[in-house]
Design a protein around this motif. Structure first.
Motif, short mmCIF file in Angstrom:
data_model
loop_
_atom_site.label_atom_id
_atom_site.label_comp_id
_atom_site.label_asym_id
_atom_site.label_seq_id
_atom_site.Cartn_x
_atom_site.Cartn_y
_atom_site.Cartn_z
N HIS A 1 -4.38 33.02 2.73
CA HIS A 1 -4.58 34.05 3.76
C HIS A 1 -3.80 35.33 3.53
O HIS A 1 -3.99 36.31 4.25
N CYS A 2 -2.91 35.36 2.56
CA CYS A 2 -2.04 36.53 2.39
C CYS A 2 -2.31 37.22 1.06
O CYS A 2 -2.36 36.58 0.01
N LEU B 1 3.37 46.15 2.01
CA LEU B 1 2.21 46.10 2.91
C LEU B 1 1.31 44.94 2.48
O LEU B 1 0.87 44.89 1.33
N TYR B 2 1.07 44.01 3.39
CA TYR B 2 0.29 42.82 3.08
C TYR B 2 -0.94 42.76 3.98
O TYR B 2 -0.89 43.17 5.14
N ALA B 3 -2.04 42.25 3.39
CA ALA B 3 -3.27 42.04 4.16
C ALA B 3 -3.40 40.55 4.42
O ALA B 3 -3.32 39.75 3.48
N LEU C 1 6.37 45.25 6.19
CA LEU C 1 7.72 44.71 6.29
C LEU C 1 8.67 45.76 6.86
O LEU C 1 8.45 46.96 6.70
N GLY C 2 9.72 45.28 7.51
CA GLY C 2 10.70 46.20 8.08
C GLY C 2 11.67 46.68 7.00
O GLY C 2 11.53 46.34 5.82
N ALA D 1 4.09 33.35 4.12
CA ALA D 1 4.12 33.69 2.69
C ALA D 1 5.04 34.89 2.44
O ALA D 1 5.53 35.10 1.32
N CYS D 2 5.26 35.71 3.47
CA CYS D 2 6.16 36.86 3.36
C CYS D 2 7.50 36.57 4.03
O CYS D 2 8.30 37.49 4.27
#
Ligand SMILES: [Zn+2]
Length: 336
Positions: A8-9, A17-19, A37-38, A66-67
């Motif tokens: 899913h990631c 930046l992740y979708a 992400l921060g 996953a992140c």
């Protein structure tokens, strides 16, 4: 342009930046949430958050994990528009994390008081359908679909609004907020000029044309919003931006935005012309035109089709190519 990390990631072209792909129970298929992400002064932000189903929740949790992120870590949620497939899990995430929710002012009533907003919406649509000569049993079907969509809504408080021209910090960069009404009146795109990246939500989609959906006006005395005209204008505006990649709400990223916009404009002009020809044969109601354009419609698609045909009729009226006359409350469309 999207590299799969887990089912899913996906990584995007921009570091951090992740979708995240989330299933929906709707014909459109999967929807993307984007995770920024921060770091520094930029809060960890989720842009859109899928529909409120067990499958979408599990997919979102898996994609975030996953992140190294959980619901509790999310500090800010930006909702690009009020459609159920983009906002569904916002309430749950806020309950766990206390995240700040940002959206366009027109999105706020859909989030704060979804049931009240939907009943205003349904009442307004009823008047449009009756004037459009839509049979009562078909109206009943559209109302069933609306109630089904409403069943996914859950109130969530919007803390702050985003409007055209605002700047927002994501990933240590400044992003420009574009208000691009069309597919929805409250739709926002986010643009990062140095990276030349657009988060295009459902304004620019690669494989499908974003259906400009009928909506009530902001207040009852205002005229009906002409969402297709808005959409075509906003597409042309976005096509002026220098965009390397647009990351949409559904489907593959888009690299050739101006070419895509041109193809969409041509497609809409063609459909409007087809409607003009039908009206030239004989005056027809909105519903008769919908049936002539889309003979094999299923119940869940009826509202989309009515929205689209009325949008094209608005286009013809704007160009002086069509007009209506009212017979016992039902509008008949003529070619000019
Ligand atoms: Zn949408």
């Amino acid at each position: 342009m999207l590299t799969k990390i887990t089912p899913h990631c996906h990584e995007t072209a921009l570091n951090g930046l992740y979708a995240i792909t989330l299933p929906t129970p709707f014909p459109v298929g999967d929807v993307f949430a984007y995770l920024a992400l921060g770091g520094g002064s930029a809060p960890l932000t989720l842009i859109d958050c899928g529909v409120r189903t067990d499958a979408a929740r599990a997919a979102l949790k898996e994609g975030l994990a996953a992140c190294g992120v959980t619901f509790r870590d999310i500090e800010r949620i930006i909702l690009t528009h009020h459609h159920t497939d983009h906002i569904g899990l916002a309430g749950e995430i806020v309950a766990e994390s206390g995240a700040q929710v940002l959206a366009h002012p027109l999105c706020v009533p859909w989030l704060d008081f979804p049931a009240a907003k939907r009943s205003t919406f349904d009442a307004y649509m009823l008047s449009i359908f009756r004037e459009g000569g839509v049979p009562e049993d078909v109206i009943g079907g559209i109302e069933r679909v609306s109630a089904y969509l409403g069943s996914f809504a859950e109130p969530v408080r919007v803390e702050d609004t985003l409007v055209e021209g605002d700047q927002i910090a994501l990933l240590g960069r400044q992003w420009q907020v574009y208000h691009t009404p069309g597919h929805a009146g409250d739709l926002l795109c986010l643009y990062q000029p140095e990276a030349r990246i657009l988060l295009s939500s459902d304004h620019v989609l690669r494989a499908i044309s974003s259906n400009p959906l009928l909506e009530p006006p902001e207040s009852p005395e205002m005229p009906r919003p002409q969402r297709l005209l808005d959409y075509l204008r906003e597409l042309q505006r976005i096509a002026q931006l220098d965009i390397h990649i647009a990351y949409p709400g559904h489907g593959e990223p888009v690299t050739q935005v101006p070419q895509l916009v041109e193809a969409r404009l041509a497609m809409h002009a063609q459909r409007a012309e087809k409607l003009r020809a039908l009206c030239a044969e004989q005056p027809r109601t909105l519903y008769q035109l919908v049936r002539a354009m889309f003979p094999h419609l299923r119940e869940p698609e009826m509202f989309l089709a009515i929205s689209e045909v009325l949008g094209h009729l608005d286009l013809l009226v704007r160009d002086g190519k069509a007009f209506t006359d009212l017979r016992e409350g039902v509008a008949f469309w003529h070619a000019a």
